[in-house]
Structure formats: C-alpha cells, structure tokens
Design a protein around this motif. Structure first.
Motif, mmCIF file in Angstrom:
data_model
loop_
_atom_site.group_PDB
_atom_site.id
_atom_site.type_symbol
_atom_site.label_atom_id
_atom_site.label_comp_id
_atom_site.label_asym_id
_atom_site.label_seq_id
_atom_site.Cartn_x
_atom_site.Cartn_y
_atom_site.Cartn_z
ATOM 1 N N LEU A 42 0.183 -1.028 0.151
ATOM 2 C CA LEU A 42 0.278 0.232 -0.284
ATOM 3 C C LEU A 42 1.186 0.952 -0.378
ATOM 4 N N LEU A 43 2.291 1.414 1.078
ATOM 5 C CA LEU A 43 2.617 2.117 0.770
ATOM 6 C C LEU A 43 3.534 2.817 -0.600
ATOM 7 N N TYR A 44 4.065 1.803 -1.146
ATOM 8 C CA TYR A 44 4.386 1.661 -2.215
ATOM 9 C C TYR A 44 3.608 2.257 -3.655
ATOM 10 N N LEU A 45 2.177 2.122 -3.890
ATOM 11 C CA LEU A 45 1.536 2.344 -4.634
ATOM 12 C C LEU A 45 0.599 3.665 -3.733
ATOM 13 N N VAL A 46 0.852 3.863 -2.903
ATOM 14 C CA VAL A 46 0.158 5.074 -2.840
ATOM 15 C C VAL A 46 1.719 6.556 -2.931
ATOM 16 N N THR A 59 9.289 -5.223 -3.895
ATOM 17 C CA THR A 59 8.817 -6.357 -5.242
ATOM 18 C C THR A 59 7.784 -6.016 -5.584
ATOM 19 N N VAL A 60 6.632 -5.283 -5.259
ATOM 20 C CA VAL A 60 6.053 -4.605 -6.150
ATOM 21 C C VAL A 60 5.696 -3.802 -6.900
ATOM 22 N N LYS A 61 7.262 -2.945 -6.231
ATOM 23 C CA LYS A 61 8.319 -1.865 -7.786
ATOM 24 C C LYS A 61 8.439 -2.533 -8.755
ATOM 25 N N ASN A 62 8.911 -4.242 -8.842
ATOM 26 C CA ASN A 62 9.237 -4.474 -10.128
ATOM 27 C C ASN A 62 8.358 -4.999 -10.634
ATOM 28 N N ILE A 63 7.415 -5.677 -9.704
ATOM 29 C CA ILE A 63 6.658 -6.133 -10.920
ATOM 30 C C ILE A 63 5.416 -5.196 -11.350
ATOM 31 N N CYS A 64 5.125 -3.759 -11.222
ATOM 32 C CA CYS A 64 5.039 -3.183 -12.034
ATOM 33 C C CYS A 64 5.165 -2.508 -12.875
ATOM 34 N N HIS A 65 6.921 -2.751 -13.259
ATOM 35 C CA HIS A 65 7.362 -2.069 -13.860
ATOM 36 C C HIS A 65 7.821 -2.619 -14.716
ATOM 37 N N ALA A 66 7.606 -3.962 -14.671
ATOM 38 C CA ALA A 66 8.032 -5.086 -15.644
ATOM 39 C C ALA A 66 7.673 -4.881 -16.868
ATOM 40 N N GLN A 67 7.835 -4.871 -17.871
ATOM 41 C CA GLN A 67 7.011 -4.689 -19.538
ATOM 42 C C GLN A 67 6.737 -5.742 -19.878
ATOM 43 N N VAL A 68 6.141 -6.786 -19.688
ATOM 44 C CA VAL A 68 5.701 -7.893 -19.558
ATOM 45 C C VAL A 68 4.154 -8.167 -19.626
ATOM 46 N N PRO A 69 3.664 -8.937 -20.748
ATOM 47 C CA PRO A 69 1.372 -9.270 -20.434
ATOM 48 C C PRO A 69 1.365 -9.609 -19.031
ATOM 49 N N ALA A 70 0.491 -8.720 -18.318
ATOM 50 C CA ALA A 70 -0.058 -9.271 -16.579
ATOM 51 C C ALA A 70 -0.330 -10.619 -17.015
ATOM 52 N N LEU A 71 -0.603 -11.445 -18.287
ATOM 53 C CA LEU A 71 -0.472 -13.016 -17.611
ATOM 54 C C LEU A 71 0.139 -13.830 -18.212
ATOM 55 N N PHE A 72 2.330 -12.996 -18.442
ATOM 56 C CA PHE A 72 3.315 -13.834 -18.031
ATOM 57 C C PHE A 72 3.893 -13.413 -16.470
ATOM 58 N N LEU A 73 3.178 -12.696 -16.445
ATOM 59 C CA LEU A 73 3.957 -12.332 -14.494
ATOM 60 C C LEU A 73 2.791 -13.256 -13.825
ATOM 61 N N PRO A 96 17.115 -10.204 -16.367
ATOM 62 C CA PRO A 96 16.852 -9.546 -15.664
ATOM 63 C C PRO A 96 15.147 -9.476 -15.026
ATOM 64 N N LEU A 97 13.932 -10.026 -16.226
ATOM 65 C CA LEU A 97 12.935 -9.644 -15.471
ATOM 66 C C LEU A 97 12.970 -10.956 -14.553
ATOM 67 N N SER A 98 13.981 -12.126 -14.560
ATOM 68 C CA SER A 98 13.440 -13.099 -14.134
ATOM 69 C C SER A 98 13.328 -13.113 -12.279
ATOM 70 N N THR A 99 14.164 -11.617 -11.857
ATOM 71 C CA THR A 99 13.537 -10.629 -10.643
ATOM 72 C C THR A 99 12.030 -11.614 -9.899
ATOM 73 N N VAL A 100 11.608 -11.111 -11.160
ATOM 74 C CA VAL A 100 9.945 -11.506 -10.422
ATOM 75 C C VAL A 100 9.509 -13.166 -9.971
ATOM 76 N N GLY A 101 10.480 -13.848 -10.426
ATOM 77 C CA GLY A 101 10.041 -15.476 -9.790
ATOM 78 C C GLY A 101 10.571 -14.605 -8.003
ATOM 79 N N PRO A 102 11.701 -14.494 -8.082
ATOM 80 C CA PRO A 102 11.714 -14.743 -5.949
ATOM 81 C C PRO A 102 11.254 -13.478 -5.400
ATOM 82 N N GLY A 103 10.647 -12.512 -6.272
ATOM 83 C CA GLY A 103 10.115 -11.724 -5.961
ATOM 84 C C GLY A 103 8.617 -11.890 -5.997
ATOM 85 N N CYS A 104 7.810 -12.767 -5.616
ATOM 86 C CA CYS A 104 6.492 -13.389 -6.056
ATOM 87 C C CYS A 104 7.127 -14.379 -4.857
#
Length: 317
Positions: free
Chosen positions: A19-23, A219-233, A286-294
């Motif tokens: 929530l803090l990041y999104l705000v 983690t949320v920051k990395n996911i929000c800035h990932a330039q890939v389709p939501a389905l892939f995330l 770099p996009l593989s960082t989403v894995g450990p982020g989740c």
C-alpha cells in the motif's frame, strides 16, 4: 486488534509495504517524497537484516552449532531441484519466455536458506542452533552451485567460478558472520546488554516484520515496472506458489524422519529471496527477478499460517 497483529504480522507487513509503495508511486503530490525515501529504504534494509540476526544470534548457544542428519538430506533435495530445472533448460534448449520462466524458478531453488529462517524457526518452537548451522551450510552450497550452473544457462554471462564464489562468500560474511560475531562478543563480554536484548520477547520477529514491509514494497515496484503481459507475470507467480508449496512440503517430509519437521521445512522452503533477486539481476535475465519477488509473498503467507497455527492453542485458552 493486538492478537490479530501478533497472529498476522507478516501479511500485515506485506499489505502495508504494498500500500505504501502504491500511494507514493501514484499520488502526484508525493512524488518528491517518493524520490527522497527510495534510497533511504534501500539503505535501511541491510541495517534491519543485521540487527534482526544480531538479536537472534544473541539467543544462540554457540557450542551447539554442529551439522545433523537432516542437513544432509535437505541439501541433497535442494541439489536435486537445481539439477531438475537445469535439465529442463538444457535438454529442451529453452529460449525466450520459456527460458525466463525456468530462470525464475532456478533463482529460487538455488537460493540459500533465508538469513531470517532462524527467526521463524524459533517462533515456531524449533531448534535455533540447528537452523543457524544449516543457514551457513546452505549459503556455502549456493556459493558452489551458482558459478557452476549460471554460465550454462546464460551463455553471455561472463562469470568465473572464483569471482562468483568470492562475491557470494563476501555477501554471506556480511549477512551472517558479522552479526554472529557481534552477538558472540556481546553474549560473552557485554552481559548486561545481552540480558536486556534477550529479555525483549519476539524482538527479532517484529523487526523482521518491518524489513518485510520494505521488501514487499520493492517487490511490487519490480512487478509494476515489468514490461511484459500480465498473463506472463501471473504464470511466474503461480509457478512460484507451486514451488513454494513443494519445497516446504518436501522439507517437512524429510524432517519428520529426524524429529525436525519445523527446521527442515524452513530450511528447504524459506529462501533468501533478496539474494536470489540480486543474482538473477546480475547474471541472468533481469525479468527473472519477478520469480523470487513473488516467492517472498508466498513463503511469508505460509510462515504466517504456521505461526497462526502455533499460536492457536494459546488463543483458544
């Protein structure tokens, strides 16, 4: 309310960090504050981790730090998981999105046991010394596996065994050995301070909750800035959830043969995801960082459920 916060400290920390990041990210009036606090938060996280482990190690009996049987078998299964993912990548010669998915899994399975795992293990009534010993052994295993595996996955990654081993060993020294040495000195030479530290119940656990809030925001920051389709995330996130459940389950299955269900479950399931994100960003896509982020989210949800189940008999009384 206090009981709720005690039972669900980790989900509350995850939700607060998100929530803090999104705000700060999406409220234009806070743009200047966001730029100011971003580097501050990056500096705070290692400081939090140092003091979390320092407080935890103050409760360790250093004479009991020795390998036990479940350490070997959990290490063997971690190695098997790594070899399985590597085989899928090399045999099928994966590229593109499929390779990124496997790299996301590889960074999680090859990652060492989380430095904060002793905190949760102690909270669950497990053996702190056994968990601390395995954390050190797990980091050594990771230091051997990464320079062997990563060059075969990313052909362009210029990584030598010695440089990678020394880099990882340096990280381990900072994250684990330095706070352990400081705790040893305080425990044996500054006993009045040591008594004050250990007298504060669950201090390291709640400090860890604060650090988790910072990690969740990142983690949320990395996911929000990932330039890939939501389905892939979503696919990466669901594979991470499956892997998280499997690793915790296998660890607990191993542990029940040695009377160490909690310890082995945490040893195989709770990963140093911050370290996994670093090595993925440094040596892989770099996009593989989403894995450990989740995986951060999944393992801490499981930790929260375990802690709630451990508290439930007390709450029912």
């Amino acid at each position: 309310m206090i009981r709720f916060l005690k039972n669900w400290t980790l989900p509350v920390a995850i939700a607060a960090g998100t929530l803090l990041y999104l705000v700060f990210a999406y409220v234009p009036m806070l743009d200047g504050a966001a730029r100011f606090f971003a580097p501050v938060c990056e500096k705070l996280l290692p400081v939090f981790m140092f003091f979390i482990l320092f407080v935890t190690f103050c409760k360790v009996d250093f004479h009991k730090l020795r390998p036990v049987a479940w350490h070997l078998w959990v290490g063997v299964f971690q190695l098997l998981f790594v070899l399985t993912v590597m085989a899928l990548i090399l045999v099928y010669e994966l590229t593109g999105s499929n390779l990124i998915l496997m790299e996301a899994l590889l960074t999680v399975v090859v990652a060492p046991c989380a430095a904060a795992a002793p905190v949760v293990t102690q909270k669950l009534g497990g053996n702190l010394e056994q968990m601390t010993t395995y954390t050190l052994l797990s980091n050594l295993l990771t230091a051997l596996l990464i320079p062997l595996c990563f060059p075969m996955v990313e052909k362009g990654s210029h990584i030598t065994f010695l440089s990678a081993f020394l880099t990882i060993l340096y990280e381990v020294m900072l994250v684990l050995v330095v706070p352990m040495a400081a705790a040893y000195m305080v425990k044996h030479h500054v006993r009045q301070l040591h008594r004050r530290i250990v007298s504060v119940r669950d201090l390291s656990y709640y400090m860890w909750g604060c650090s988790l809030m910072l990690v969740s925001g990142t983690t949320v920051k990395n996911i929000c800035h990932a330039q890939v389709p939501a389905l892939f995330l979503l696919a990466i996130g669901m594979l991470g959830l499956l892997l998280c459940i499997v690793q915790f389950a296998v660890g607990r299955w191993i542990g029940h043969y040695f009377g160490a269900t909690v310890e082995a479950g945490q040893g195989l399931g709770q990963k140093n995801t911050a370290f996994a994100i670093w090595v993925a960003y440094t040596y892989l896509t770099p996009l593989s960082t989403v894995g450990p982020g989740c995986y951060i989210l999944w393992q801490n949800i499981i930790n929260s459920v375990e802690i709630w189940r451990g508290r439930r008999p007390l709450n029912d009384k």
